[in-house]
Design a protein around this motif. Sequence first.
Motif, mmCIF file in Angstrom:
data_model
loop_
_atom_site.group_PDB
_atom_site.id
_atom_site.type_symbol
_atom_site.label_atom_id
_atom_site.label_comp_id
_atom_site.label_asym_id
_atom_site.label_seq_id
_atom_site.Cartn_x
_atom_site.Cartn_y
_atom_site.Cartn_z
ATOM 1 N N MET A 66 -22.457 -32.582 -25.088
ATOM 2 C CA MET A 66 -21.745 -31.340 -25.363
ATOM 3 C C MET A 66 -21.826 -30.457 -24.125
ATOM 4 O O MET A 66 -22.897 -30.307 -23.535
ATOM 5 N N LEU A 67 -20.708 -29.898 -23.734
ATOM 6 C CA LEU A 67 -20.657 -28.971 -22.609
ATOM 7 C C LEU A 67 -20.640 -27.551 -23.160
ATOM 8 O O LEU A 67 -19.916 -27.254 -24.111
ATOM 9 N N ALA A 68 -21.451 -26.691 -22.567
ATOM 10 C CA ALA A 68 -21.525 -25.296 -22.988
ATOM 11 C C ALA A 68 -21.615 -24.410 -21.758
ATOM 12 O O ALA A 68 -21.820 -24.882 -20.639
ATOM 13 N N VAL A 69 -21.471 -23.134 -21.990
ATOM 14 C CA VAL A 69 -21.720 -22.138 -20.966
ATOM 15 C C VAL A 69 -23.135 -21.635 -21.179
ATOM 16 O O VAL A 69 -23.517 -21.325 -22.311
ATOM 17 N N GLN A 70 -23.936 -21.590 -20.129
ATOM 18 C CA GLN A 70 -25.247 -20.964 -20.227
ATOM 19 C C GLN A 70 -25.106 -19.528 -19.764
ATOM 20 O O GLN A 70 -24.628 -19.272 -18.651
ATOM 21 N N MET A 71 -25.489 -18.601 -20.615
ATOM 22 C CA MET A 71 -25.354 -17.184 -20.308
ATOM 23 C C MET A 71 -26.700 -16.506 -20.496
ATOM 24 O O MET A 71 -27.182 -16.376 -21.630
ATOM 25 N N ASN A 72 -27.317 -16.100 -19.410
ATOM 26 C CA ASN A 72 -28.554 -15.323 -19.480
ATOM 27 C C ASN A 72 -28.163 -13.860 -19.636
ATOM 28 O O ASN A 72 -27.243 -13.380 -18.963
ATOM 29 N N VAL A 73 -28.875 -13.162 -20.510
ATOM 30 C CA VAL A 73 -28.568 -11.764 -20.801
ATOM 31 C C VAL A 73 -29.830 -10.919 -20.743
ATOM 32 O O VAL A 73 -30.943 -11.440 -20.826
ATOM 33 N N ASP A 74 -29.645 -9.614 -20.609
ATOM 34 C CA ASP A 74 -30.796 -8.720 -20.577
ATOM 35 C C ASP A 74 -31.142 -8.152 -21.949
ATOM 36 O O ASP A 74 -32.143 -7.466 -22.106
ATOM 37 N N ASP A 75 -30.309 -8.435 -22.974
ATOM 38 C CA ASP A 75 -30.582 -7.967 -24.334
ATOM 39 C C ASP A 75 -30.143 -9.057 -25.315
ATOM 40 O O ASP A 75 -28.963 -9.165 -25.654
ATOM 41 N N PHE A 76 -31.094 -9.878 -25.745
ATOM 42 C CA PHE A 76 -30.807 -11.027 -26.593
ATOM 43 C C PHE A 76 -30.180 -10.611 -27.922
ATOM 44 O O PHE A 76 -29.165 -11.168 -28.346
ATOM 45 N N ASP A 77 -30.778 -9.638 -28.598
ATOM 46 C CA ASP A 77 -30.292 -9.227 -29.913
ATOM 47 C C ASP A 77 -28.861 -8.706 -29.849
ATOM 48 O O ASP A 77 -28.032 -9.021 -30.712
ATOM 49 N N GLU A 78 -28.555 -7.915 -28.830
ATOM 50 C CA GLU A 78 -27.202 -7.384 -28.676
ATOM 51 C C GLU A 78 -26.206 -8.516 -28.442
ATOM 52 O O GLU A 78 -25.106 -8.519 -29.012
ATOM 53 N N ALA A 79 -26.575 -9.488 -27.615
ATOM 54 C CA ALA A 79 -25.687 -10.631 -27.351
ATOM 55 C C ALA A 79 -25.437 -11.426 -28.627
ATOM 56 O O ALA A 79 -24.301 -11.808 -28.928
ATOM 57 N N MET A 80 -26.500 -11.673 -29.389
ATOM 58 C CA MET A 80 -26.345 -12.435 -30.630
ATOM 59 C C MET A 80 -25.415 -11.714 -31.607
ATOM 60 O O MET A 80 -24.558 -12.337 -32.237
ATOM 61 N N GLU A 81 -25.573 -10.418 -31.738
ATOM 62 C CA GLU A 81 -24.703 -9.646 -32.633
ATOM 63 C C GLU A 81 -23.251 -9.688 -32.171
ATOM 64 O O GLU A 81 -22.332 -9.800 -32.992
ATOM 65 N N LEU A 82 -23.034 -9.609 -30.855
ATOM 66 C CA LEU A 82 -21.668 -9.671 -30.330
ATOM 67 C C LEU A 82 -21.015 -10.994 -30.687
ATOM 68 O O LEU A 82 -19.884 -11.036 -31.191
ATOM 69 N N PHE A 83 -21.727 -12.099 -30.450
ATOM 70 C CA PHE A 83 -21.148 -13.414 -30.761
ATOM 71 C C PHE A 83 -20.923 -13.578 -32.262
ATOM 72 O O PHE A 83 -19.875 -14.063 -32.688
ATOM 73 N N LYS A 84 -21.871 -13.145 -33.082
ATOM 74 C CA LYS A 84 -21.705 -13.241 -34.535
ATOM 75 C C LYS A 84 -20.488 -12.437 -34.998
ATOM 76 O O LYS A 84 -19.753 -12.869 -35.881
ATOM 77 N N SER A 85 -20.273 -11.272 -34.388
ATOM 78 C CA SER A 85 -19.136 -10.429 -34.793
ATOM 79 C C SER A 85 -17.792 -11.082 -34.467
ATOM 80 O O SER A 85 -16.770 -10.700 -35.013
ATOM 81 N N HIS A 86 -17.820 -12.088 -33.598
ATOM 82 C CA HIS A 86 -16.601 -12.825 -33.252
ATOM 83 C C HIS A 86 -16.559 -14.191 -33.944
ATOM 84 O O HIS A 86 -15.782 -15.066 -33.552
ATOM 85 N N GLY A 87 -17.408 -14.375 -34.950
ATOM 86 C CA GLY A 87 -17.360 -15.581 -35.762
ATOM 87 C C GLY A 87 -18.178 -16.763 -35.266
ATOM 88 O O GLY A 87 -18.111 -17.851 -35.834
ATOM 89 N N PHE A 88 -18.958 -16.567 -34.203
ATOM 90 C CA PHE A 88 -19.811 -17.651 -33.696
ATOM 91 C C PHE A 88 -20.955 -17.904 -34.675
ATOM 92 O O PHE A 88 -21.432 -16.975 -35.339
ATOM 93 N N THR A 89 -21.407 -19.158 -34.737
ATOM 94 C CA THR A 89 -22.551 -19.513 -35.561
ATOM 95 C C THR A 89 -23.598 -20.216 -34.700
ATOM 96 O O THR A 89 -23.268 -20.866 -33.707
ATOM 97 N N ASN A 90 -24.850 -20.109 -35.114
ATOM 98 C CA ASN A 90 -25.961 -20.724 -34.395
ATOM 99 C C ASN A 90 -25.952 -22.232 -34.679
ATOM 100 O O ASN A 90 -25.977 -22.655 -35.831
ATOM 101 N N MET A 91 -25.907 -23.055 -33.630
ATOM 102 C CA MET A 91 -25.846 -24.504 -33.761
ATOM 103 C C MET A 91 -27.031 -25.054 -34.559
ATOM 104 O O MET A 91 -26.911 -26.056 -35.252
#
Length: 125
Positions: A66-91
């Motif tokens: 599987m190919l993915a984008v690796q994205m390092n962020v300075d605020d994990f919780d904020e990033a997770m909420e952003l992705f969830k708000s766009h319909g992403f789910t945790n693999m």
Amino acid sequence: MKITHFSPLIMTNDSENVGKVFEALGFAKRHEKQDATENHDSGFRMKDAEGNGISIAQVNKIPRDMLAVQMNVDDFDEAMELFKSHGFTNMRGEGNVIDTGSSKTAVMVAPSGFAVNVVYHVKNR
């Protein structure tokens, strides 16, 4: 939230052979993570002479590469909420975050199927 790093990631159950392909292209291992457990996989980071980089993760329970984008962020919780708000789910399932003490990570999958590996590196305080 600030993105601190962005690059490709290959998740595979044959990381050594995938790494050999990139070695043939001029990449060399720069960083290895060998602390694999049942819930956390090993992997390595490679770079070429031009500074291009790729991460390769050994994921034993993945049915195919599987190919993915690796994205390092300075605020994990904020990033997770952003992705969830766009319909992403945790693999790995809702709330299943890999926390090694030095980093937190979760692979978030879009409704269309592409994946983003969200990573936060814990800073020494």
